[in-house]
Design an enzyme around this catalytic site. Structure first.
Site, PDB file in Angstrom:
ATOM      1  N   SER A  21      81.533  48.968  55.424  1.00 33.23           N
ATOM      2  CA  SER A  21      80.743  50.145  55.018  1.00 33.23           C
ATOM      3  C   SER A  21      79.879  50.221  55.932  1.00 33.23           C
ATOM      4  CB  SER A  21      79.735  49.828  53.574  1.00 33.23           C
ATOM      5  OG  SER A  21      79.148  50.902  53.616  1.00 33.23           O
ATOM      6  N   LYS A  45      80.788  54.522  53.158  1.00 34.95           N
ATOM      7  CA  LYS A  45      79.502  54.552  53.666  1.00 34.95           C
ATOM      8  C   LYS A  45      78.722  54.386  52.252  1.00 34.95           C
ATOM      9  CE  LYS A  45      75.672  55.162  55.646  1.00 34.95           C
ATOM     10  NZ  LYS A  45      75.265  53.988  56.785  1.00 34.95           N
ATOM     11  N   ASN A  69      71.665  49.029  64.665  1.00 36.74           N
ATOM     12  CA  ASN A  69      71.616  50.215  63.947  1.00 36.74           C
ATOM     13  C   ASN A  69      70.366  50.281  62.824  1.00 36.74           C
ATOM     14  OD1 ASN A  69      72.473  50.998  61.035  1.00 36.74           O
ATOM     15  ND2 ASN A  69      73.739  48.963  61.539  1.00 36.74           N
ATOM     16  N   GLY A  72      69.868  54.070  58.211  1.00 41.53           N
ATOM     17  CA  GLY A  72      68.962  54.490  56.932  1.00 41.53           C
ATOM     18  C   GLY A  72      69.523  55.114  55.994  1.00 41.53           C
ATOM     19  N   CYS A 131      68.524  46.643  50.637  1.00 45.15           N
ATOM     20  CA  CYS A 131      67.632  47.980  50.540  1.00 45.15           C
ATOM     21  C   CYS A 131      66.326  47.493  50.270  1.00 45.15           C
ATOM     22  CB  CYS A 131      68.218  49.103  49.667  1.00 45.15           C
ATOM     23  SG  CYS A 131      69.779  49.399  50.057  1.00 45.15           S
ATOM     24  N   ASN A 193      75.906  41.168  55.694  1.00 47.55           N
ATOM     25  CA  ASN A 193      75.357  42.554  56.137  1.00 47.55           C
ATOM     26  C   ASN A 193      74.652  41.840  57.371  1.00 47.55           C
ATOM     27  OD1 ASN A 193      74.236  45.197  56.168  1.00 47.55           O
ATOM     28  ND2 ASN A 193      74.162  45.186  53.846  1.00 47.55           N
ATOM     29  N   THR A 194      73.942  43.247  57.899  1.00 47.75           N
ATOM     30  CA  THR A 194      73.354  42.827  59.397  1.00 47.75           C
ATOM     31  C   THR A 194      72.432  42.066  59.342  1.00 47.75           C
ATOM     32  OG1 THR A 194      72.339  44.858  59.172  1.00 47.75           O
ATOM     33  CG2 THR A 194      74.139  45.271  60.302  1.00 47.75           C
ATOM     34  N   GLY A 218      78.191  43.014  64.885  1.00 44.94           N
ATOM     35  CA  GLY A 218      79.311  42.849  66.135  1.00 44.94           C
ATOM     36  C   GLY A 218      79.588  41.305  66.369  1.00 44.94           C
TER      37      GLY A 218
HETATM   38  C1  LIG Z   1      76.466  51.762  61.933  1.00 43.05           C
HETATM   39  C2  LIG Z   1      76.325  50.710  60.762  1.00 43.05           C
HETATM   40  C3  LIG Z   1      76.186  51.358  59.482  1.00 43.05           C
HETATM   41  C4  LIG Z   1      76.256  50.489  58.442  1.00 43.05           C
HETATM   42  N1  LIG Z   1      75.937  50.949  57.325  1.00 43.05           N
HETATM   43  C5  LIG Z   1      76.173  49.995  56.101  1.00 43.05           C
HETATM   44  C6  LIG Z   1      75.963  50.694  54.847  1.00 43.05           C
HETATM   45  O1  LIG Z   1      75.744  52.003  54.501  1.00 43.05           O
HETATM   46  N2  LIG Z   1      76.128  49.645  53.796  1.00 43.05           N
HETATM   47  C7  LIG Z   1      76.331  48.382  53.987  1.00 43.05           C
HETATM   48  O2  LIG Z   1      76.507  47.789  52.912  1.00 43.05           O
HETATM   49  N3  LIG Z   1      76.492  47.935  55.168  1.00 43.05           N
HETATM   50  C8  LIG Z   1      76.441  48.779  56.061  1.00 43.05           C
HETATM   51  N4  LIG Z   1      76.639  48.366  57.572  1.00 43.05           N
HETATM   52  C9  LIG Z   1      76.843  46.821  57.692  1.00 43.05           C
HETATM   53  C10 LIG Z   1      78.361  46.481  57.776  1.00 43.05           C
HETATM   54  O3  LIG Z   1      79.156  47.076  56.727  1.00 43.05           O
HETATM   55  C11 LIG Z   1      78.493  45.067  58.205  1.00 43.05           C
HETATM   56  O4  LIG Z   1      78.080  44.346  57.039  1.00 43.05           O
HETATM   57  C12 LIG Z   1      77.828  44.504  59.244  1.00 43.05           C
HETATM   58  O5  LIG Z   1      77.735  45.504  60.185  1.00 43.05           O
HETATM   59  C13 LIG Z   1      78.183  43.325  59.894  1.00 43.05           C
HETATM   60  O6  LIG Z   1      79.850  43.446  60.326  1.00 43.05           O
HETATM   61  P1  LIG Z   1      80.404  43.469  61.718  1.00 43.05           P
HETATM   62  O7  LIG Z   1      79.629  42.814  62.521  1.00 43.05           O
HETATM   63  O8  LIG Z   1      81.788  43.486  61.433  1.00 43.05           O
HETATM   64  O9  LIG Z   1      80.025  44.877  62.112  1.00 43.05           O
HETATM   65  C14 LIG Z   1      76.603  49.138  58.512  1.00 43.05           C
HETATM   66  C15 LIG Z   1      76.755  48.640  59.811  1.00 43.05           C
HETATM   67  C16 LIG Z   1      76.573  49.321  61.087  1.00 43.05           C
HETATM   68  C17 LIG Z   1      76.991  49.021  62.302  1.00 43.05           C
END
Ligand SMILES: Cc1cc2nc3c(=O)[nH]c(=O)nc-3n(C[C@H](O)[C@H](O)[C@H](O)COP(=O)(O)O)c2cc1C
Ligand SMILES: Cc1cc2nc3c(=O)[nH]c(=O)nc-3n(C[C@H](O)[C@H](O)[C@H](O)COP(=O)(O)OP(=O)(O)OC[C@H]3O[C@@H](n4cnc5c(N)ncnc54)[C@H](O)[C@@H]3O)c2cc1C
Ligand code: FES
Lengths: 304, 241
Positions: A21, A45, A69, A72, A131, A193-194, A218
């Protein structure tokens, strides 16, 4: 022939690859680049009850092996998604989709879950509990086992599709949070998540992000994700969608060995828009290399 | 959209600004004002740069060394290869009704004006170009523009070269439309000084550059826009200032 199919709480995916997402929009930009029907599914998203502009810019900061990021949760709101985007999605994606939803109160989460789960094409609802809770002084829902339990059980009652709770890694004990999801009736969990992070511009001595801090994602977070997935796999019985730093077919296999049934690919899509296609092409070859005939056999298969 | 391009030339134009030309498939580029996004070794996010000039199998960018990415680019040699996302953004709309457009470029906002200038000239327009720099040492591409059009005015903030002042100083030119790119304070000055409609190219920190991450959104009178996909060029009427 390597069997790449996985069963995610009753939903059978052709392969475990699911773009994460927030890194794949509602799929449209990628559908113009390649046939996204090759994916297992994708998580759209983060969608909220009301339309959101999101945070002020800069919302993005570059880091070593990753990014911050603070978008929001910019999104057009659940009604627009259900009434306008979902009908269009059918024209470029013909599989069940993962509906990621966000919220700032239990009521908002429930409204959103109810509406998206009524959309035919939604196969799984993914509850983003990272959130802030506006009624709880802004504390993240996902950082407190009791809050996670409350929001999960309330949403579950309003959700007509399997419910996955997406967990934040910014906690001391991920196991207790995962347990709360299981107790509340979730059908699965997504993690991670992040991670919270911050960067500073040396010239101005100001934070790079307008919001000061943001979510780190990342390549660099991969080992953190692997550890947490394995912790959760050893704690609960629910299927896991693993996420965090995945870039290659080898990463997918490692994450599945840790305990993931499906594997989400996030930030990597932003750097290489074709990364999911390449991983899916590479998977059978890498499976062969590691003598895997049936990919689902390796879930949680780490020795020791 | 994704291509491997090979560096043909890479040379300094000033002490900190470089010009790089590359060869390879550039078919995805649809017009001036679009940008490309470079993947660089050891850096996570791609680096966006405006298209200065392009043709079949040909791309030119001009960049200022400001950090790790542009520093790395400045050390690259002909023959080396780069992974580039091409043809990003909307670019300038050349179908607008104008006979006497004025092009206003500031600093490293000058590069996209170059191919734009060529295209407008080809369309038979009477083009005026004004380029603004801080000081003499920073001036580049004066001759290149003069080879396309006669009316090229160079301005320097300290008066060390050309006319003293900003691109918007002593603004008594004849024009019926504005195309501009430069730092935001300059765009704002152009917005306030000029009286006609126009197209303004913006910058924002980007995650993807192709519309997927919502990292670069701004508010406009026509709704939320992603600078990378719905921009970088916005029309004057939609800008909220
Ligand atoms: C630009 C951006 C927007 C994100 N938006 C959401 C979101 O709307 N909802 C959500 O649950 N996670 C969101 N995430 C988190 C990602 O879905 C994912 O959990 C996180 O980036 C870790 O995975 P990755 O290292 O492969 O990016 C977002 C991540 C990024 C980089
Ligand atoms: C659409 C667009 C077109 C551009 N065209 C040009 C051009 O033609 N010539 C030129 O010299 N510069 C241009 N820039 C600015 C250029 O992208 C940055 O100078 C460059 O990314 C800096 O990278 P770095 O690694 O050297 O600097 P660092 O400061 O180390 O970069 C760190 C991070 O910040 C980002 N960043 C830094 N400055 C900017 C900026 N001004 N805008 C957006 N992101 C930034 C980088 O991309 C990177 O992600 C353009 C920017 C955009 C958005
Ligand atoms: S940079 Fe990702 S949407 Fe614009």
């Amino acid at each position: 022939m390597v069997d790449l199919k996985v069963n995610l709480a009753g939903l059978v995916l052709d392969n475990p690859i699911v773009p994460a997402s927030g890194t794949f929009g509602y799929g449209e930009e990628f559908a113009s680049l390649y046939d996204i029907n090759i994916l297992g599914s994708f998580s759209f998203k983060g969608t909220t009850a009301q339309e959101r502009f999101g945070n002020p810019t800069p919302r993005i900061a570059d880091c070593a092996n990753g990014m911050l990021n603070s978008v929001g949760l910019q999104n057009p709101g659940v009604d627009y998604v259900c009434n306008t985007i979902m009908p269009k999605m059918k024209t470029y994606f013909n599989k069940p989709v993962v509906a990621n939803i966000g919220g700032f109160s239990i009521e908002e989460y429930c409204e959103c879950a109810k509406k998206v789960s009524e959309c035919e094409q939604v196969g799984i609802v993914e509850l983003n509990v990272s959130c802030p809770n506006v009624h709880g002084g802004g504390m993240g829902f996902g950082t407190d086992a009791k809050l996670v339990y409350n929001v999960t059980s309330a949403v579950k009652q309003n959700c007509k599709k399997p419910l996955f709770v997406k967990l934040t890694p910014n906690v001391t004990d991920i196991k207790s949070i995962a347990k709360a999801c299981e107790d509340a009736g979730a059908n699965g969990v997504t993690l991670i998540n992040t991670m919270l992070g911050m960067r500073i511009n040396l010239n101005t001595r100001k934070p790079i992000l307008a919001m000061r801090a943001g979510g780190y994602s990342g390549k660099a977070v991969f080992p953190v994700a692997i550890r947490m997935i394995n912790d959760v796999y050893n704690t609960i019985k629910l299927p896991i969608m693993g996420c965090g730093g995945v870039e290659t077919a080898e990463d997918v296999i490692e994450m599945m060995l840790a305990g993931a049934t499906a594997v989400q690919v996030g930030s990597a899509n932003l750097i290489n828009p074709f990364v999911c296609k390449e991983i899916i092409q590479d998977l059978p070859i890498v499976c062969k290399k590691y003598k895997i005939k049936k990919l689902s056999d390796i879930i949680g298969g780490v020795n020791g | 959209m994704q291509q491997i391009l090979t560096i043909l030339t890479n040379k300094p134009l000033t002490s900190s600004v470089y010009e790089m030309t590359l060869s390879g498939n550039t078919d995805k580029i649809t017009g001036p004002g679009q940008f490309v996004n470079f993947k660089l070794l050891g850096l996570y996010l791609r680096r966006p740069l405006s298209i200065c000039d392009y043709g079949k199998n040909y791309l030119k960018v001009i960049y200022k060394v400001v950090g790790k990415g542009t520093e790395q680019m400045s050390k690259m040699l002909p023959g080396e290869q780069l992974d580039v996302l091409l043809g990003l953004g909307n670019g300038y709309d050349l179908t607008v009704d104008t006979k006497k457009p004025i092009l206003l470029g500031g600093g490293v906002g000058t590069p996209p004006m170059y191919n734009l200038c060529k295209k407008l000239k080809e369309l038979g327009k009477s083009v005026t170009v004004i380029l603004g720099f801080n000081t003499k040492e920073e001036v580049f591409y004066e001759e290149e523009f003069k080879q396309i059009v006669d009316k090229v005015i160079i301005k320097t903030a300290d008066g060390s070269y050309g006319e003293k002042g900003f691109v918007t100083s002593d603004f008594s030119h004849e024009y019926d439309y504005v195309f501009t790119c430069g730092p935001e304070p300059m765009l704002k000055a152009v917005y306030n000084t000029t009286t006609t409609s126009g197209q303004y190219s913006f910058e924002e920190r980007m995650g993807c550059g192709f519309g997927a991450c919502m990292g670069c959104t701004c508010k406009t009178k026509y709704g939320n826009k992603r600078i990378c996909k719905d921009g970088p060029v916005l029309v004057k009427e939609e800008i909220i200032w």
